[in-house]
Design a protein around this motif. Structure first.
Motif, short mmCIF file in Angstrom:
data_model
loop_
_atom_site.label_atom_id
_atom_site.label_comp_id
_atom_site.label_asym_id
_atom_site.label_seq_id
_atom_site.Cartn_x
_atom_site.Cartn_y
_atom_site.Cartn_z
N ARG A 293 0.83 -1.21 0.00
CA ARG A 293 0.00 0.00 0.00
C ARG A 293 0.86 1.26 0.00
O ARG A 293 0.56 2.23 -0.70
CB ARG A 293 -0.94 0.00 1.21
N ALA A 294 1.92 1.25 0.81
CA ALA A 294 2.80 2.41 0.87
C ALA A 294 3.46 2.65 -0.49
O ALA A 294 3.60 3.79 -0.93
CB ALA A 294 3.86 2.21 1.96
N TRP A 295 3.86 1.58 -1.16
CA TRP A 295 4.49 1.69 -2.48
C TRP A 295 3.51 2.27 -3.49
O TRP A 295 3.85 3.17 -4.27
CB TRP A 295 4.97 0.31 -2.93
N THR A 296 2.28 1.77 -3.48
CA THR A 296 1.27 2.27 -4.41
C THR A 296 0.96 3.74 -4.18
O THR A 296 0.86 4.53 -5.13
CB THR A 296 -0.03 1.43 -4.26
N GLN A 297 0.82 4.12 -2.90
CA GLN A 297 0.54 5.51 -2.58
C GLN A 297 1.68 6.42 -2.99
O GLN A 297 1.47 7.52 -3.51
CB GLN A 297 0.24 5.65 -1.09
N ALA A 298 2.92 5.98 -2.75
CA ALA A 298 4.07 6.79 -3.12
C ALA A 298 4.13 6.99 -4.63
O ALA A 298 4.40 8.09 -5.12
CB ALA A 298 5.35 6.13 -2.62
N ASN A 299 3.88 5.93 -5.39
CA ASN A 299 3.91 6.04 -6.84
C ASN A 299 2.79 6.95 -7.35
O ASN A 299 2.96 7.68 -8.33
CB ASN A 299 3.77 4.66 -7.48
N SER A 300 1.64 6.92 -6.65
CA SER A 300 0.53 7.79 -7.05
C SER A 300 0.89 9.24 -6.85
O SER A 300 0.58 10.10 -7.70
CB SER A 300 -0.73 7.45 -6.24
N ARG A 301 1.57 9.54 -5.74
CA ARG A 301 1.98 10.93 -5.49
C ARG A 301 3.00 11.41 -6.53
O ARG A 301 2.96 12.55 -6.99
CB ARG A 301 2.55 11.06 -4.08
N VAL A 302 3.94 10.53 -6.89
CA VAL A 302 4.92 10.87 -7.92
C VAL A 302 4.23 11.14 -9.25
O VAL A 302 4.52 12.11 -9.96
CB VAL A 302 5.98 9.76 -8.06
N GLU A 304 1.19 12.13 -9.74
CA GLU A 304 0.46 13.39 -9.69
C GLU A 304 1.37 14.58 -9.89
O GLU A 304 1.04 15.55 -10.59
CB GLU A 304 -0.26 13.50 -8.34
N ARG A 305 2.57 14.52 -9.26
CA ARG A 305 3.50 15.65 -9.41
C ARG A 305 4.01 15.78 -10.85
O ARG A 305 4.23 16.88 -11.35
CB ARG A 305 4.70 15.45 -8.47
N LEU A 306 4.20 14.66 -11.51
CA LEU A 306 4.73 14.68 -12.88
C LEU A 306 3.65 14.85 -13.93
O LEU A 306 3.94 15.00 -15.12
CB LEU A 306 5.50 13.39 -13.16
N GLY A 307 2.38 14.79 -13.49
CA GLY A 307 1.29 14.96 -14.43
C GLY A 307 1.09 13.77 -15.34
O GLY A 307 0.55 13.89 -16.44
N VAL A 308 1.53 12.58 -14.89
CA VAL A 308 1.38 11.38 -15.70
C VAL A 308 -0.10 11.04 -15.83
O VAL A 308 -0.84 11.05 -14.85
CB VAL A 308 2.15 10.19 -15.06
N GLY A 309 -0.52 10.70 -17.04
CA GLY A 309 -1.90 10.27 -17.27
C GLY A 309 -2.81 11.41 -17.68
O GLY A 309 -3.96 11.18 -18.02
N GLU A 310 -2.29 12.66 -17.65
CA GLU A 310 -3.14 13.78 -18.05
C GLU A 310 -3.17 13.88 -19.59
O GLU A 310 -2.18 13.60 -20.25
CB GLU A 310 -2.60 15.08 -17.46
N GLY A 311 -4.30 14.28 -20.15
CA GLY A 311 -4.43 14.40 -21.58
C GLY A 311 -3.76 15.63 -22.14
O GLY A 311 -3.37 16.53 -21.44
#
Length: 311
Positions: A293-302, A304-311
């Motif tokens: 869970r900690a790994w998944t949450q950390a990757n999600s925060r990264v 979000e900061r990099l804007g991955v997945g945005e169109g």
């Protein structure tokens, strides 16, 4: 204790050797002394010889011809009472079930005042990790309801180290402790019959005066009485943990629950009153899947900061 030790070895203290301590420790174990007692007594003897060697080695040698040695060494020094024990606490759901069942049963308790007192004291172990000795020795004046965002408890008798005396700390009344103490002081504490407005009066008094240190007519509740109430509650409301759940394990439960909720390790260290962060880390027990869970949450925060997945 030093006199009893000297009487056992049957020789001057400056002539004691490691073999003498070996025999003394063996005799304590043969008497059925608790591991904590043997450990504490050995450490007391070790500190005495540390002092003598440091301060009076030359003088003792000049007067007796003996060179004082430290007789408690790495081979005969007992391990701490809890050495090798993993105090894994119950799950947060089990702890919640214990205290909910306990709370609901207070109204039908034969001795309501004592039952409510034991419940509130144990709640301090659960919610802010107080030790049993710290909690029962609190005074009314140790509660500062207007300090900080939640109020604070002044713990004056925190556990010290190596005979240095108590370590004081201020404990914030987080996790509903402020509400609990307000209920206790307004609804229950007045029924103990003393002047509960005196700041030096015990916050959690005994049913009747006993021993020394009574203030305003009552003395502090004994640790044995509170521990007994806790043991009874565990047997009644969390029987699977009967005989295993202790006040100290509740400190582990508190630390683990706070860590799971995102409180950082340094804050938990300050709350529990540990001198070393490594000690606090040993109190943290997390369920399986925590790393994932900690790994998944950390990757999600990264992401979000990099804007991955945005169109």
């Amino acid at each position: 204790m030093l006199k009893a030790f000297s009487g056992f070895v049957g020789r001057p203290l400056w002539a004691v050797e490691a073999a003498d301590v070996d025999g003394w420790l063996a005799s304590l174990r043969a008497q059925g002394r608790a591991r904590s007692t043997v450990y504490g007594r050995a450490n007391a003897i070790a500190r005495f010889y540390d002092f003598v060697v440091l301060r009076y080695q030359r003088e003792v040698h000049a007067r007796t011809g003996y060179v004082v040695v430290q007789p408690v060494d790495e081979f005969n020094r007992p391990k701490p009472a809890g050495y090798g024990m993993v105090r894994v606490p119950p799950s947060p759901a089990e702890v919640a079930a214990l205290f909910e069942g306990w709370r609901l049963g207070l109204g039908s308790a034969r001795k309501y005042r004592s039952a409510a007192r034991n419940y509130v004291v144990a709640s301090l172990w659960r919610r802010v990790g107080l030790r049993i000795g710290e909690s029962v020795r609190l005074a009314v004046g140790d509660w500062y309801p207007h300090s900080g965002g939640f109020g604070r408890l002044h713990v004056r008798f925190g556990k010290g180290s190596l005979g240095r005396g108590p370590r004081e700390r201020m404990v914030p009344a987080i996790d509903g402790v402020d509400v609990l103490l307000r209920w206790w002081l307004e609804e229950v504490r007045p029924y103990f019959g003393d002047d509960h407005t005196v700041r030096a009066a015990p916050l959690f008094p005994a049913e009747r005066p006993h021993g020394n240190g009574a203030v305003a007519g009552l003395s502090c509740a004994g640790a044995a009485a509170v521990r007994g109430g806790f043991t009874t509650a565990v047997g009644r409301h969390l029987p699977a943990w009967s005989g295993r759940l202790t006040p100290h394990v509740m400190r582990h439960a508190c630390a683990s629950a706070l860590y799971e909720r995102g409180v950082d390790l340094k804050a938990i260290q300050d709350l529990l009153g540990h001198q070393w962060l490594a000690t606090t880390s040993g109190y943290i027990h997390v369920p399986a899947g925590h790393v994932e869970r900690a790994w998944t949450q950390a990757n999600s925060r990264v992401a979000e900061r990099l804007g991955v997945g945005e169109g």
